[in-house]
Motif scaffolding. Structure first.
Motif, PDB file in Angstrom:
ATOM      1  N   ASP A  19       0.830  -1.201   0.000  1.00 23.28           N
ATOM      2  CA  ASP A  19       0.000   0.000   0.000  1.00 23.28           C
ATOM      3  C   ASP A  19       0.867   1.254   0.000  1.00 23.28           C
ATOM      4  N   HIS A  20       2.172   1.071  -0.048  1.00 20.12           N
ATOM      5  CA  HIS A  20       3.105   2.198  -0.012  1.00 20.12           C
ATOM      6  C   HIS A  20       3.456   2.665  -1.424  1.00 20.12           C
ATOM      7  N   CYS A  21       3.873   3.931  -1.511  1.00 18.97           N
ATOM      8  CA  CYS A  21       4.298   4.498  -2.777  1.00 18.97           C
ATOM      9  C   CYS A  21       5.438   5.467  -2.511  1.00 18.97           C
ATOM     10  N   ASN A  22       6.244   5.689  -3.521  1.00 22.85           N
ATOM     11  CA  ASN A  22       7.355   6.622  -3.398  1.00 22.85           C
ATOM     12  C   ASN A  22       6.998   8.005  -3.939  1.00 22.85           C
ATOM     13  N   LEU A  23       5.746   8.214  -4.336  1.00 23.96           N
ATOM     14  CA  LEU A  23       5.264   9.522  -4.774  1.00 23.96           C
ATOM     15  C   LEU A  23       4.162   9.985  -3.827  1.00 23.96           C
ATOM     16  N   ARG A  24       3.802  11.252  -3.920  1.00 24.77           N
ATOM     17  CA  ARG A  24       2.718  11.826  -3.121  1.00 24.77           C
ATOM     18  C   ARG A  24       1.781  12.578  -4.046  1.00 24.77           C
ATOM     19  N   CYS A  25       1.162  11.850  -4.955  1.00 23.50           N
ATOM     20  CA  CYS A  25       0.317  12.473  -5.975  1.00 23.50           C
ATOM     21  C   CYS A  25      -0.889  13.177  -5.342  1.00 23.50           C
ATOM     22  N   ILE A  26      -1.238  14.318  -5.929  1.00 20.28           N
ATOM     23  CA  ILE A  26      -2.331  15.118  -5.378  1.00 20.28           C
ATOM     24  C   ILE A  26      -3.683  14.429  -5.516  1.00 20.28           C
ATOM     25  N   TYR A  27      -3.818  13.480  -6.420  1.00 21.26           N
ATOM     26  CA  TYR A  27      -5.096  12.796  -6.603  1.00 21.26           C
ATOM     27  C   TYR A  27      -5.227  11.545  -5.736  1.00 21.26           C
ATOM     28  N   CYS A  28      -4.166  11.146  -5.072  1.00 22.50           N
ATOM     29  CA  CYS A  28      -4.240  10.006  -4.146  1.00 22.50           C
ATOM     30  C   CYS A  28      -4.600  10.535  -2.768  1.00 22.50           C
ATOM     31  N   LYS A  29      -5.687  10.093  -2.256  1.00 25.71           N
ATOM     32  CA  LYS A  29      -6.089  10.514  -0.921  1.00 25.71           C
ATOM     33  C   LYS A  29      -5.294   9.704   0.099  1.00 25.71           C
ATOM     34  N   GLU A 126       4.560  19.062  -9.704  1.00 24.89           N
ATOM     35  CA  GLU A 126       3.408  19.593  -8.963  1.00 24.89           C
ATOM     36  C   GLU A 126       2.438  18.469  -8.588  1.00 24.89           C
ATOM     37  N   ILE A 127       2.194  17.556  -9.524  1.00 24.89           N
ATOM     38  CA  ILE A 127       1.224  16.484  -9.295  1.00 24.89           C
ATOM     39  C   ILE A 127       1.767  15.409  -8.354  1.00 24.89           C
ATOM     40  N   THR A 128       3.026  15.002  -8.567  1.00 26.95           N
ATOM     41  CA  THR A 128       3.575  13.863  -7.821  1.00 26.95           C
ATOM     42  C   THR A 128       4.354  14.246  -6.569  1.00 26.95           C
ATOM     43  N   GLY A 129       4.796  15.505  -6.518  1.00 25.28           N
ATOM     44  CA  GLY A 129       5.605  15.938  -5.389  1.00 25.28           C
ATOM     45  C   GLY A 129       7.095  15.718  -5.575  1.00 25.28           C
ATOM     46  N   PHE A 130       7.496  15.140  -6.708  1.00 24.05           N
ATOM     47  CA  PHE A 130       8.907  14.825  -6.944  1.00 24.05           C
ATOM     48  C   PHE A 130       9.292  15.118  -8.394  1.00 24.05           C
ATOM     49  N   ASP A 131      10.550  15.436  -8.596  1.00 23.92           N
ATOM     50  CA  ASP A 131      11.078  15.703  -9.934  1.00 23.92           C
ATOM     51  C   ASP A 131      11.736  14.429 -10.468  1.00 23.92           C
TER      52      ASP A 131
END
Length: 166
Positions: A19-29, A126-131
């Motif tokens: 359930d983990h991810c290395n991104l923090r996308c704005i559309y993932c709650k 902007e969307i994912t939180g990472f470059d």
């Protein structure tokens, strides 16, 4: 053979291995993440896939969160590759794809779904939180050169990335 309430044959399984991810996308709650000890062990997931096979499942997609961050992936992929007549695919955000490509290919996975929020660096960040756009593009290019079937997915958001659809 498994059938749904409309009589359609069910031969496809989607298996989230983390359930983990290395991104923090704005559309993932955000949701409550499980502690590692609360997650199914990869050996248990393999048993579920094998049980599905005996019930008529012939295709499985490995997903997450981001499946390529799960520890023990090498043994997991090799063990699922031993299930005869089972087609496996992978869904990933592509950041670690180039790192795992040879393992994925060696294990018989030939189809990869890649989530890509934008082809514009600033929007991607902007969307994912990472470059990490360059790493994703590198993974896609390497997968293409290695003969993988690639499907790119995008969460389309009005005013953010919907201008990139075409």
């Amino acid at each position: 053979m498994l059938k749904d309430s409309f009589g359609r044959i069910i031969d496809y399984l989607r298996v989230s291995i983390t359930d983990h991810c290395n991104l923090r996308c704005i559309y993932c709650k955000p949701f409550l993440k499980k502690e590692h000890r609360e997650m199914l062990r990869l050996e248990e997931i393999i048993e579920i896939i094998k049980t599905g096979y005996f019930l008529g499942i012939r295709k499985a997609r490995i997903t997450g969160g981001e499946p390529l961050i799960r520890r023990g992936l090498k043994d997991f992929f090799y063990n699922i590759s031993k299930i005869d007549n089972m087609e496996f695919s992978l869904t990933t955000n592509g950041i670690f794809l180039s790192d795992y490509l040879s393992l994925i290919k060696d294990c018989g996975i030939s189809r990869i779904n890649i989530s890509l929020s934008s082809l514009v660096r600033e929007k991607y960040k902007e969307i994912t939180g990472f470059d990490e756009l360059d790493r994703v593009i590198k993974g896609i290019e390497m997968a293409k050169k290695n003969g993988f079937f690639i499907k790119v997915n995008m969460v389309c958001m009005k005013g953010i990335n919907n201008s990139e659809i075409m």
